[in-house]
Design a protein around this motif. Sequence first.
Motif, PDB file in Angstrom:
ATOM      1  N   PHE A 105     -57.958 -15.877  -2.153  1.00 32.42           N
ATOM      2  CA  PHE A 105     -57.717 -15.619  -0.732  1.00 32.42           C
ATOM      3  C   PHE A 105     -56.359 -16.343  -0.164  1.00 32.42           C
ATOM      4  CE2 PHE A 105     -59.837 -19.938  -0.680  1.00 32.42           C
ATOM      5  CZ  PHE A 105     -58.966 -20.424   0.497  1.00 32.42           C
ATOM      6  N   GLU A 106     -55.984 -15.940   0.748  1.00 32.87           N
ATOM      7  CA  GLU A 106     -54.699 -16.457   1.294  1.00 32.87           C
ATOM      8  C   GLU A 106     -55.082 -16.939   2.612  1.00 32.87           C
ATOM      9  OE1 GLU A 106     -51.172 -14.478   1.062  1.00 32.87           O
ATOM     10  OE2 GLU A 106     -51.190 -14.064  -1.113  1.00 32.87           O
ATOM     11  N   PRO A 107     -54.447 -18.239   3.231  1.00 35.21           N
ATOM     12  CA  PRO A 107     -54.568 -18.494   4.446  1.00 35.21           C
ATOM     13  C   PRO A 107     -53.948 -17.497   5.313  1.00 35.21           C
ATOM     14  CG  PRO A 107     -52.886 -19.767   3.584  1.00 35.21           C
ATOM     15  CD  PRO A 107     -53.393 -18.895   2.332  1.00 35.21           C
ATOM     16  N   GLN A 108     -54.063 -17.571   6.915  1.00 31.69           N
ATOM     17  CA  GLN A 108     -53.523 -16.882   7.809  1.00 31.69           C
ATOM     18  C   GLN A 108     -52.100 -17.508   7.991  1.00 31.69           C
ATOM     19  OE1 GLN A 108     -57.205 -17.369   8.206  1.00 31.69           O
ATOM     20  NE2 GLN A 108     -56.771 -15.201   7.160  1.00 31.69           N
ATOM     21  N   ARG A 109     -52.009 -18.843   7.654  1.00 23.46           N
ATOM     22  CA  ARG A 109     -50.626 -19.510   7.864  1.00 23.46           C
ATOM     23  C   ARG A 109     -50.505 -20.419   6.785  1.00 23.46           C
ATOM     24  NH1 ARG A 109     -49.830 -24.204  12.546  1.00 23.46           N
ATOM     25  NH2 ARG A 109     -47.627 -24.526  12.254  1.00 23.46           N
ATOM     26  N   TRP A 110     -49.420 -20.350   5.967  1.00 21.63           N
ATOM     27  CA  TRP A 110     -48.798 -21.290   5.071  1.00 21.63           C
ATOM     28  C   TRP A 110     -48.082 -22.370   5.983  1.00 21.63           C
ATOM     29  CZ3 TRP A 110     -50.801 -20.707   0.359  1.00 21.63           C
ATOM     30  CH2 TRP A 110     -50.884 -19.534  -0.005  1.00 21.63           C
ATOM     31  N   LEU A 111     -48.170 -23.732   5.437  1.00 21.62           N
ATOM     32  CA  LEU A 111     -47.475 -24.669   6.077  1.00 21.62           C
ATOM     33  C   LEU A 111     -46.434 -25.247   5.373  1.00 21.62           C
ATOM     34  CD1 LEU A 111     -50.884 -26.494   7.344  1.00 21.62           C
ATOM     35  CD2 LEU A 111     -49.521 -25.008   8.756  1.00 21.62           C
ATOM     36  N   GLU A 112     -45.308 -25.712   6.282  1.00 19.29           N
ATOM     37  CA  GLU A 112     -44.123 -26.319   5.787  1.00 19.29           C
ATOM     38  C   GLU A 112     -44.081 -27.778   6.433  1.00 19.29           C
ATOM     39  OE1 GLU A 112     -41.887 -24.981   4.023  1.00 19.29           O
ATOM     40  OE2 GLU A 112     -42.566 -22.741   3.817  1.00 19.29           O
ATOM     41  N   HIS A 113     -43.432 -28.537   5.575  1.00 20.03           N
ATOM     42  CA  HIS A 113     -43.097 -29.769   6.089  1.00 20.03           C
ATOM     43  C   HIS A 113     -42.491 -30.017   7.384  1.00 20.03           C
ATOM     44  CE1 HIS A 113     -42.125 -34.096   5.436  1.00 20.03           C
ATOM     45  NE2 HIS A 113     -41.147 -33.886   6.179  1.00 20.03           N
ATOM     46  N   GLY A 114     -42.972 -30.728   8.274  1.00 22.01           N
ATOM     47  CA  GLY A 114     -42.644 -30.620   9.829  1.00 22.01           C
ATOM     48  C   GLY A 114     -43.220 -29.689  10.524  1.00 22.01           C
ATOM     49  N   ASP A 115     -43.999 -28.831  10.313  1.00 27.68           N
ATOM     50  CA  ASP A 115     -44.875 -28.039  11.122  1.00 27.68           C
ATOM     51  C   ASP A 115     -45.701 -29.011  11.768  1.00 27.68           C
ATOM     52  OD1 ASP A 115     -43.745 -25.858  10.278  1.00 27.68           O
ATOM     53  OD2 ASP A 115     -45.397 -25.054   9.008  1.00 27.68           O
ATOM     54  N   THR A 116     -46.479 -28.531  12.971  1.00 29.94           N
ATOM     55  CA  THR A 116     -47.702 -29.144  13.612  1.00 29.94           C
ATOM     56  C   THR A 116     -48.896 -28.051  13.486  1.00 29.94           C
ATOM     57  OG1 THR A 116     -46.806 -28.462  15.892  1.00 29.94           O
ATOM     58  CG2 THR A 116     -46.016 -30.401  15.028  1.00 29.94           C
ATOM     59  N   VAL A 117     -50.038 -28.741  13.538  1.00 29.07           N
ATOM     60  CA  VAL A 117     -51.299 -28.003  13.828  1.00 29.07           C
ATOM     61  C   VAL A 117     -51.887 -28.581  14.829  1.00 29.07           C
ATOM     62  CG1 VAL A 117     -51.325 -27.343  11.298  1.00 29.07           C
ATOM     63  CG2 VAL A 117     -52.329 -29.524  11.961  1.00 29.07           C
ATOM     64  N   SER A 118     -52.994 -27.816  15.557  1.00 28.21           N
ATOM     65  CA  SER A 118     -53.125 -28.515  16.699  1.00 28.21           C
ATOM     66  C   SER A 118     -54.635 -27.715  16.959  1.00 28.21           C
ATOM     67  CB  SER A 118     -52.482 -27.901  17.942  1.00 28.21           C
ATOM     68  OG  SER A 118     -52.328 -26.747  18.149  1.00 28.21           O
ATOM     69  N   PHE A 119     -55.569 -28.456  17.683  1.00 29.69           N
ATOM     70  CA  PHE A 119     -56.820 -28.192  18.058  1.00 29.69           C
ATOM     71  C   PHE A 119     -57.419 -28.959  19.281  1.00 29.69           C
ATOM     72  CE2 PHE A 119     -57.541 -31.605  15.230  1.00 29.69           C
ATOM     73  CZ  PHE A 119     -58.558 -32.380  15.815  1.00 29.69           C
ATOM     74  N   GLY A 120     -57.924 -28.382  20.251  1.00 30.64           N
ATOM     75  CA  GLY A 120     -58.177 -29.150  21.512  1.00 30.64           C
ATOM     76  C   GLY A 120     -56.936 -29.396  22.150  1.00 30.64           C
ATOM     77  N   HIS A 121     -56.859 -30.840  22.400  1.00 28.46           N
ATOM     78  CA  HIS A 121     -55.571 -31.420  22.992  1.00 28.46           C
ATOM     79  C   HIS A 121     -54.987 -32.477  21.640  1.00 28.46           C
ATOM     80  CE1 HIS A 121     -57.472 -31.554  27.308  1.00 28.46           C
ATOM     81  NE2 HIS A 121     -57.008 -30.239  26.850  1.00 28.46           N
TER      82      HIS A 121
END
Length: 209
Positions: A105-121
């Motif tokens: 499978f593949e994710p909906q989003r590949w991540l790069e160094h310096g990216d941010t991920v968030s949930f809630g606050h």
Amino acid sequence: MQVKVIPVTPFEQNCSLLICPETKKAAIVDPGGDVEKIINQINQQGVEVEKILLTHAHIDHVGGTEALAAALNVSIEGPHIADKFWLDKLPMQGQMFGFPQVPPFEPQRWLEHGDTVSFGHQELTVLHTPGHTPGHVVFNHSNTKQVIVGDVLFSGSIGRTDFPQGCFNTLMTAIKGQLWTLPEETVFFPGHGPTSTIGHEKRTNQHVR
């Protein structure tokens, strides 16, 4: 941010439930298997999972990802695209390590160094930390000085580098350049075994000192 560790699979892999206490929104990191066990813990905590995050693509960290994503109707983010070959080889990984068969499978989003991920606050910074696998990332929550490190660093040990595209020198560079620069009181949650702090490992971890 609150972190609930859920050991899964025969490898006792530390799947992590990240909780935003203000909103009761959550994210799951590295659901390697035992999906019902993970869902039970989600229900016990009374939270709503918004996404799944992956540190790297070894099967004990990703084996339950698609089943859990389907059950919760959430997206998958991570790891770095350099781990795509491991996701493509999930059927082979299952045979190699005695896990149930999991299709690629593949994710909906590949991540790069310096990216941010968030949930809630809550917002976490992505650090690319190759060496164990080429696309390994960690998730740093600087506000609470907590970091989810997958298989880069353990209490008293480090990740293996003898798998395809692993590299000891690359892992040392990642640990010293990314993790050792975090505040010493930062608590890290490894992919296996107990938690520790960055400062304690800098002083005592024989594999890195």
